[in-house]
Design a protein around this motif. Structure first.
Motif, short mmCIF file in Angstrom:
data_model
loop_
_atom_site.label_atom_id
_atom_site.label_comp_id
_atom_site.label_asym_id
_atom_site.label_seq_id
_atom_site.Cartn_x
_atom_site.Cartn_y
_atom_site.Cartn_z
N HIS A 1 0.84 -1.20 0.00
CA HIS A 1 0.00 0.00 0.00
C HIS A 1 0.87 1.24 0.00
CE1 HIS A 1 -2.61 3.20 1.17
NE2 HIS A 1 -2.21 3.22 2.41
N LEU A 2 1.96 1.21 0.75
CA LEU A 2 2.89 2.34 0.84
C LEU A 2 4.30 1.88 0.51
CD1 LEU A 2 1.77 3.82 4.30
CD2 LEU A 2 1.10 4.66 2.03
N TYR A 3 5.09 2.82 -0.01
CA TYR A 3 6.53 2.60 -0.11
C TYR A 3 7.18 3.74 0.67
CZ TYR A 3 11.15 1.45 -1.87
OH TYR A 3 12.47 1.07 -1.96
N VAL A 4 7.67 3.41 1.86
CA VAL A 4 8.20 4.40 2.79
C VAL A 4 9.72 4.26 2.87
CG1 VAL A 4 8.15 5.28 5.15
CG2 VAL A 4 6.07 4.34 4.12
N VAL A 5 10.42 5.38 2.85
CA VAL A 5 11.86 5.40 3.08
C VAL A 5 12.15 6.26 4.30
CG1 VAL A 5 12.41 5.06 0.65
CG2 VAL A 5 12.21 7.40 1.53
N ARG A 6 13.30 6.00 4.91
CA ARG A 6 13.77 6.86 6.00
C ARG A 6 15.02 7.59 5.54
NH1 ARG A 6 13.32 3.86 11.82
NH2 ARG A 6 14.26 5.85 12.46
N LEU A 7 15.06 8.88 5.80
CA LEU A 7 16.16 9.73 5.37
C LEU A 7 17.34 9.60 6.33
CD1 LEU A 7 14.06 12.98 4.73
CD2 LEU A 7 14.62 11.17 3.07
N LYS A 8 18.53 9.41 5.78
CA LYS A 8 19.75 9.44 6.58
C LYS A 8 20.21 10.90 6.63
CE LYS A 8 20.99 4.67 5.45
NZ LYS A 8 22.00 3.75 4.87
N LEU A 9 19.58 11.65 7.52
CA LEU A 9 19.72 13.11 7.51
C LEU A 9 21.14 13.55 7.79
CD1 LEU A 9 16.40 13.97 9.36
CD2 LEU A 9 16.92 14.34 6.94
N ASP A 10 21.91 12.77 8.55
CA ASP A 10 23.29 13.16 8.83
C ASP A 10 24.14 13.13 7.57
OD1 ASP A 10 22.97 10.39 8.70
OD2 ASP A 10 24.63 9.98 10.05
N GLN A 11 23.74 12.33 6.57
CA GLN A 11 24.46 12.27 5.30
C GLN A 11 23.90 13.25 4.27
OE1 GLN A 11 24.93 8.25 3.78
NE2 GLN A 11 24.75 7.40 5.84
N ILE A 12 22.63 13.59 4.41
CA ILE A 12 21.97 14.43 3.40
C ILE A 12 22.31 15.90 3.57
CG2 ILE A 12 19.70 15.20 2.57
CD1 ILE A 12 18.67 12.36 3.32
N GLY A 13 22.42 16.34 4.81
CA GLY A 13 22.75 17.75 5.05
C GLY A 13 21.57 18.69 4.92
N LYS A 14 20.37 18.15 4.93
CA LYS A 14 19.15 18.94 4.91
C LYS A 14 18.23 18.44 6.01
CE LYS A 14 19.17 19.84 -0.10
NZ LYS A 14 18.44 19.66 -1.38
N THR A 15 17.25 19.27 6.37
CA THR A 15 16.27 18.83 7.36
C THR A 15 15.22 17.94 6.71
OG1 THR A 15 14.75 20.68 7.04
CG2 THR A 15 16.56 21.00 8.62
N HIS A 16 14.50 17.23 7.54
CA HIS A 16 13.38 16.41 7.09
C HIS A 16 12.39 17.26 6.29
CE1 HIS A 16 9.92 13.49 8.51
NE2 HIS A 16 10.27 13.28 7.26
N ARG A 17 12.06 18.40 6.82
CA ARG A 17 11.08 19.27 6.16
C ARG A 17 11.63 19.79 4.83
NH1 ARG A 17 7.26 23.84 8.98
NH2 ARG A 17 6.28 24.60 7.06
N GLU A 18 12.89 20.12 4.77
CA GLU A 18 13.48 20.62 3.52
C GLU A 18 13.42 19.56 2.42
OE1 GLU A 18 16.74 23.89 5.17
OE2 GLU A 18 17.29 21.77 4.96
N VAL A 19 13.68 18.32 2.76
CA VAL A 19 13.60 17.24 1.79
C VAL A 19 12.16 17.06 1.33
CG1 VAL A 19 13.88 14.76 1.41
CG2 VAL A 19 15.65 16.05 2.63
N PHE A 20 11.24 17.01 2.30
CA PHE A 20 9.82 16.80 1.98
C PHE A 20 9.31 17.91 1.07
CE2 PHE A 20 5.28 16.81 2.63
CZ PHE A 20 4.94 15.47 2.87
#
Length: 386
Positions: free
Chosen positions: A297-316
């Motif tokens: 029903h869903l395909y969910v991922v979790r962000l490795k924020l320490d590697q991305i360098g952006k906030t959760h909200r910024e990615v979303f």
């Protein structure tokens, strides 16, 4: 905008609904029983009771086992609020069991530990509601063993899992749950517009569920307190609800059911393609539990924020700006104001809270094209810097 989910309706579905519209039955007609029988057969269950939505299904499932004031229902914090609210509708208490950090489902280890403590305190749950998050079952075999040991009822919220399987058997067959709940909301695997269903192998529960969905009224003389007055006669034997589904909805559901296998197969293709194309990005991808075949029903991922360098909200928001209709499933139920007022607080279920700070639901529906999926992945690469 590519939506995170949507219905797949074809001409056969439209024709099925039009046929009902042109018939003598719009509300309580023969399509409902046909839909129920077909769902029971498809999922190898003895009884299926269709209702107006899955929240109603959860509510009457709790009522059918007499959940009430002084009782406890436990569920996962990583779910829609209805999985917990159903207990509150009955006047019962709610508690939560933290999630497995890999599957994001209710954790069987955490459940067992909590049961040991609850038994010592004399506060065992009457009902546990494991949720098949994203379409993948919890460790239901172990949960059943715990239910047998500690005496609780299992109501599996499989709203995401129509067409899924567990240990080689259809979710809903009743091997591991007293009742199983399905949802037919438009973003789910099959749809009736709005709609839900309870599957069970216990005849007494099915009879009670049918009463509760229709005002607590019976026309069966064997269930009446006095002889029938005539063919018009009915009795209200308990306080029920108007939770009935319509013949229009059931006709759509029955037509959709014919395409269930194709819908699930396509979702599994899409999930595998996501896995392949996202493998090198700073993401935790969904874990496939041994023995559980998800309906996706869903395909969910979790962000490795320490590697991305952006906030959760910024990615979303970056993905939304790029035309990708991402969503987030779910805000932990215990952090909602209503449940905070009952005494829950941040830190109570740390795995669910950590998950929430990193989760993003990517578009997943059977009509999603390969080209659209590649557009989604390209946007994710740009936003994540991969």
């Amino acid at each position: 905008m590519i939506p995170y989910g949507r219905q797949s309706i074809d001409q056969a579905d439209i024709d099925a609904v039009v046929e009902v519209l042109q018939s003598d039955w719009l509300t309580q007609g023969p399509s409902i029983e046909r839909f129920e029988a077909a769902m029971a057969a498809r999922h190898e269950a003895q009884h299926a009771v269709a209702v107006c939505n899955a929240t109603a299904a959860l509510h009457i499932a709790c009522l059918a086992v007499d959940l009430g004031p002084g009782d406890w229902l436990w569920t996962t914090p990583n779910t829609f609020v209805a999985s917990a609210n159903c207990a509150r509708y009955c006047g019962a208490n709610v508690d939560f069991v933290d999630i497995d950090p890999h599957t994001w489902n209710l954790c069987a280890d955490a459940l067992e530990a909590k049961l040991i403590t609850a038994e010592q305190a004399g506060r065992l749950p009457k009902v546990v509601v494991p949720v098949a998050f994203s379409g993948q079952s919890c460790d239901m075999a172990r949960i059943k063993l715990l239910a047998q040991r500690y005496g609780f009822i299992v109501i599996e919220d499989a709203s995401h899992a129509v067409g899924a399987s567990y240990l080689g058997r259809p979710v809903g067959c009743g091997d591991y749950a007293d009742m199983t709940i399905f949802s037919f909301h438009p973003v789910k695997i099959i749809t009736t517009g709005e709609g839900g269903m309870v599957l069970t192998n216990r005849a007494e529960l099915a009879e009670r569920l049918r009463s509760l969905r229709s005002h607590g009224i019976t026309r069966n003389p064997a269930q009446m307190s006095e002889p029938s007055h005539g063919p018009w006669y009915y009795q209200q034997t308990e306080l029920g609800y108007n939770y009935r589904i319509t013949d229009i909805q059931a006709a759509l559901g029955l037509s959709q059911l014919h395409k269930l296998d194709a819908f699930v197969a396509r979702r599994r293709e899409l999930a595998a393609r996501y896995d392949q194309l996202l493998a090198d990005l700073p993401l935790q991808l969904p874990t496939r539990q041994a023995g559980a075949e998800s309906a996706w029903h869903l395909y969910v991922v979790r962000l490795k924020l320490d590697q991305i360098g952006k906030t959760h909200r910024e990615v979303f928001e970056g993905l939304r700006t790029a035309g990708i209709g991402v969503n987030l499933h779910y805000i932990p139920v215990h952090t909602q104001p209503y449940y905070r007022a009952l005494g829950f607080k941040d830190g109570d279920f740390p795995n669910a809270e950590a998950y929430y700070r990193e989760a993003v639901s990517l578009p997943m529906f059977s009509g999603l094209s390969n080209q659209q999926l590649e557009v989604i992945v390209l946007a994710a690469r740009k936003v994540l810097g991969g």
